[in-house]
Design an enzyme around this catalytic site. Structure first.
Site, PDB file in Angstrom:
ATOM      1  N   THR A  79     -10.924  -0.324 -18.002  1.00  0.00           N
ATOM      2  CA  THR A  79     -11.893  -0.783 -19.201  1.00  0.00           C
ATOM      3  C   THR A  79     -11.902  -2.303 -19.144  1.00  0.00           C
ATOM      4  O   THR A  79     -11.067  -3.074 -18.242  1.00  0.00           O
ATOM      5  CB  THR A  79     -11.771  -0.372 -20.388  1.00  0.00           C
ATOM      6  OG1 THR A  79     -10.410  -0.853 -21.036  1.00  0.00           O
ATOM      7  CG2 THR A  79     -11.723   1.354 -20.609  1.00  0.00           C
ATOM      8  N   LEU A 107      -7.591  -5.930 -19.753  1.00  0.00           N
ATOM      9  CA  LEU A 107      -6.740  -6.039 -18.781  1.00  0.00           C
ATOM     10  C   LEU A 107      -5.622  -5.044 -19.143  1.00  0.00           C
ATOM     11  O   LEU A 107      -4.779  -5.195 -20.235  1.00  0.00           O
ATOM     12  CB  LEU A 107      -5.998  -7.473 -18.694  1.00  0.00           C
ATOM     13  CG  LEU A 107      -4.882  -7.605 -17.647  1.00  0.00           C
ATOM     14  CD1 LEU A 107      -5.428  -7.386 -16.181  1.00  0.00           C
ATOM     15  CD2 LEU A 107      -4.378  -9.030 -17.544  1.00  0.00           C
ATOM     16  N   ASP A 108      -5.201  -4.130 -18.197  1.00  0.00           N
ATOM     17  CA  ASP A 108      -4.168  -3.038 -18.581  1.00  0.00           C
ATOM     18  C   ASP A 108      -4.323  -2.349 -19.898  1.00  0.00           C
ATOM     19  O   ASP A 108      -3.195  -1.874 -20.394  1.00  0.00           O
ATOM     20  CB  ASP A 108      -2.772  -3.877 -18.137  1.00  0.00           C
ATOM     21  CG  ASP A 108      -2.528  -4.227 -16.780  1.00  0.00           C
ATOM     22  OD1 ASP A 108      -3.220  -3.876 -15.908  1.00  0.00           O
ATOM     23  OD2 ASP A 108      -1.929  -5.430 -16.865  1.00  0.00           O
ATOM     24  N   GLY A 114       0.692  -1.012   0.037  1.00  0.00           N
ATOM     25  CA  GLY A 114      -0.005   0.051  -0.086  1.00  0.00           C
ATOM     26  C   GLY A 114       0.901   1.418  -0.006  1.00  0.00           C
ATOM     27  O   GLY A 114       0.459   2.345   0.638  1.00  0.00           O
ATOM     28  N   LEU A 141     -10.423  -7.599 -12.543  1.00  0.00           N
ATOM     29  CA  LEU A 141     -11.833  -7.176 -12.475  1.00  0.00           C
ATOM     30  C   LEU A 141     -12.780  -7.935 -13.664  1.00  0.00           C
ATOM     31  O   LEU A 141     -12.098  -7.580 -14.726  1.00  0.00           O
ATOM     32  CB  LEU A 141     -11.951  -5.990 -12.202  1.00  0.00           C
ATOM     33  CG  LEU A 141     -11.432  -5.295 -10.895  1.00  0.00           C
ATOM     34  CD1 LEU A 141     -11.212  -4.045 -10.897  1.00  0.00           C
ATOM     35  CD2 LEU A 141     -12.072  -5.828  -9.614  1.00  0.00           C
ATOM     36  N   GLU A 173       5.764   6.728  -9.348  1.00  0.00           N
ATOM     37  CA  GLU A 173       4.144   6.273  -9.150  1.00  0.00           C
ATOM     38  C   GLU A 173       3.404   7.065  -7.954  1.00  0.00           C
ATOM     39  O   GLU A 173       2.350   7.573  -8.222  1.00  0.00           O
ATOM     40  CB  GLU A 173       4.299   5.037  -8.629  1.00  0.00           C
ATOM     41  CG  GLU A 173       4.709   3.783  -9.436  1.00  0.00           C
ATOM     42  CD  GLU A 173       4.268   2.355  -9.481  1.00  0.00           C
ATOM     43  OE1 GLU A 173       3.469   2.295  -8.678  1.00  0.00           O
ATOM     44  OE2 GLU A 173       5.337   1.579  -9.718  1.00  0.00           O
ATOM     45  N   HIS A 209       0.155   1.115 -13.497  1.00  0.00           N
ATOM     46  CA  HIS A 209       0.628  -0.059 -13.969  1.00  0.00           C
ATOM     47  C   HIS A 209       1.981   0.236 -14.189  1.00  0.00           C
ATOM     48  O   HIS A 209       2.298   0.977 -14.842  1.00  0.00           O
ATOM     49  CB  HIS A 209      -0.029  -0.675 -15.214  1.00  0.00           C
ATOM     50  CG  HIS A 209       0.475  -1.887 -15.667  1.00  0.00           C
ATOM     51  ND1 HIS A 209       0.203  -3.076 -15.183  1.00  0.00           N
ATOM     52  CD2 HIS A 209       1.512  -2.153 -16.563  1.00  0.00           C
ATOM     53  CE1 HIS A 209       1.224  -4.073 -15.577  1.00  0.00           C
ATOM     54  NE2 HIS A 209       1.722  -3.294 -16.565  1.00  0.00           N
ATOM     55  N   MET A 265      -4.397  -6.861  -7.047  1.00  0.00           N
ATOM     56  CA  MET A 265      -3.784  -7.700  -8.239  1.00  0.00           C
ATOM     57  C   MET A 265      -4.929  -8.784  -8.634  1.00  0.00           C
ATOM     58  O   MET A 265      -4.606  -9.898  -8.551  1.00  0.00           O
ATOM     59  CB  MET A 265      -2.592  -8.553  -7.474  1.00  0.00           C
ATOM     60  CG  MET A 265      -1.307  -7.429  -7.160  1.00  0.00           C
ATOM     61  SD  MET A 265      -1.127  -6.328  -8.162  1.00  0.00           S
ATOM     62  CE  MET A 265       0.181  -7.331  -9.336  1.00  0.00           C
ATOM     63  N   ARG A 266      -6.086  -8.317  -8.573  1.00  0.00           N
ATOM     64  CA  ARG A 266      -7.160  -9.119  -9.128  1.00  0.00           C
ATOM     65  C   ARG A 266      -7.724  -8.985 -10.392  1.00  0.00           C
ATOM     66  O   ARG A 266      -7.816  -7.376 -10.454  1.00  0.00           O
ATOM     67  CB  ARG A 266      -8.457  -9.336  -7.998  1.00  0.00           C
ATOM     68  CG  ARG A 266      -8.065  -9.513  -6.684  1.00  0.00           C
ATOM     69  CD  ARG A 266      -7.564 -11.288  -6.810  1.00  0.00           C
ATOM     70  NE  ARG A 266      -8.572 -12.130  -7.347  1.00  0.00           N
ATOM     71  CZ  ARG A 266      -8.288 -13.468  -7.508  1.00  0.00           C
ATOM     72  NH1 ARG A 266      -7.037 -13.912  -7.497  1.00  0.00           N
ATOM     73  NH2 ARG A 266      -9.322 -14.123  -7.737  1.00  0.00           N
TER      74      ARG A 266
END
Ligand code: GAR
Length: 221
Positions: free
Chosen positions: A146, A149-150, A17, A98, A179, A114, A95-96
């Protein structure tokens, strides 16, 4: 804790986190005119959960192992968020993968970070892959989420030179510094109403954002 009148953020994490911490700091300093309504982790072991609780933020664990399908897990996330003010959802090392159950609910209000120069290196082990490819630079991209993925439209991207002797860890540490700058910045654009998703394109101040995202420089604001 949600502050009345302020925009509410939901932050989803899976690990330590540090990006979440950047949002805690940005809300505290006033860089972000928002408060963090809830931090959710899919893993009870995520160190970031304790970090959020220590900062007085509501936390919740929705353990993906307790659900039969990705859709059921996503519905549990949606149900959890229904109790909070959520103007913007921040995926911060979540890290799931969606499904549309979640993505359509928050479409246009869902950002991810990312650690690569998207569209290069979607998926995992981005820094190792950049080093193995002999790239001269790596980086990080904030993008709308969206179904792909990535693959949602990039919003803001920071480039970091690869230097001789770099390892995935040394590179990750330098990218991480960027980041923590660009993610709250992109979120602030959204909260100010400057950033929007339309179809497969992202717009900042009504101008189409280029395919790689706005390129971060020291004077980007
Ligand atoms: C960050 O490097 C983030 O870019 C990456 O996970 C790390 C989480 O670190 N996200 C992804 O790889 C998403 N595909 P943190 O928990 O310290 O913020």
């Amino acid at each position: 804790m949600t502050t009345p009148g302020k925009a509410g953020l939901a932050i989803l994490i899976s690990g330590r986190g540090s990006n979440m911490q950047a949002f805690i700091d940005a809300c505290a300093s006033g860089q972000l005119d928002a408060s963090i309504s809830i931090v959710i982790s899919n893993s009870p072991e995520a160190p970031g959960l304790q970090r959020a609780a220590d900062a007085g933020i509501a936390t919740c664990c929705v353990d993906h192992r307790e659900y039969d399908s990705r859709e059921a897990f996503d519905q549990a996330l949606v149900d959890c968020l229904a109790d909070y003010r959520v103007d913007l959802v921040i995926l911060a090392g979540f890290m799931r993968i969606l499904t549309p159950v979640f993505i359509t609910t928050f479409c246009g209000r869902l950002l991810n970070i990312h650690p690569s120069l998207l569209p290069l290196y979607p998926g995992l082990h981005t820094h190792r892959r950049a080093l193995e490819a002999g790239d001269e630079e790596a980086g990080v991209t904030v993008h709308f989420v969206t179904q792909e993925l990535d693959g949602g439209p990039p919003v803001l991207q920071a480039r970091v030179p690869i230097i001789p002797g770099d390892t995935p860890d040394s590179l990750a540490a330098r990218v991480m510094l960027r980041e923590h700058i660009i993610y709250p910045m992109a979120a602030s654009w959204h909260l100010q109403g400057r950033l929007r998703l339309e179809g497969k394109s992202a717009y900042l101040d009504e101008a189409l954002i280029p395919a790689n995202g706005v390129q971060y420089r020291a004077d980007t604001s």
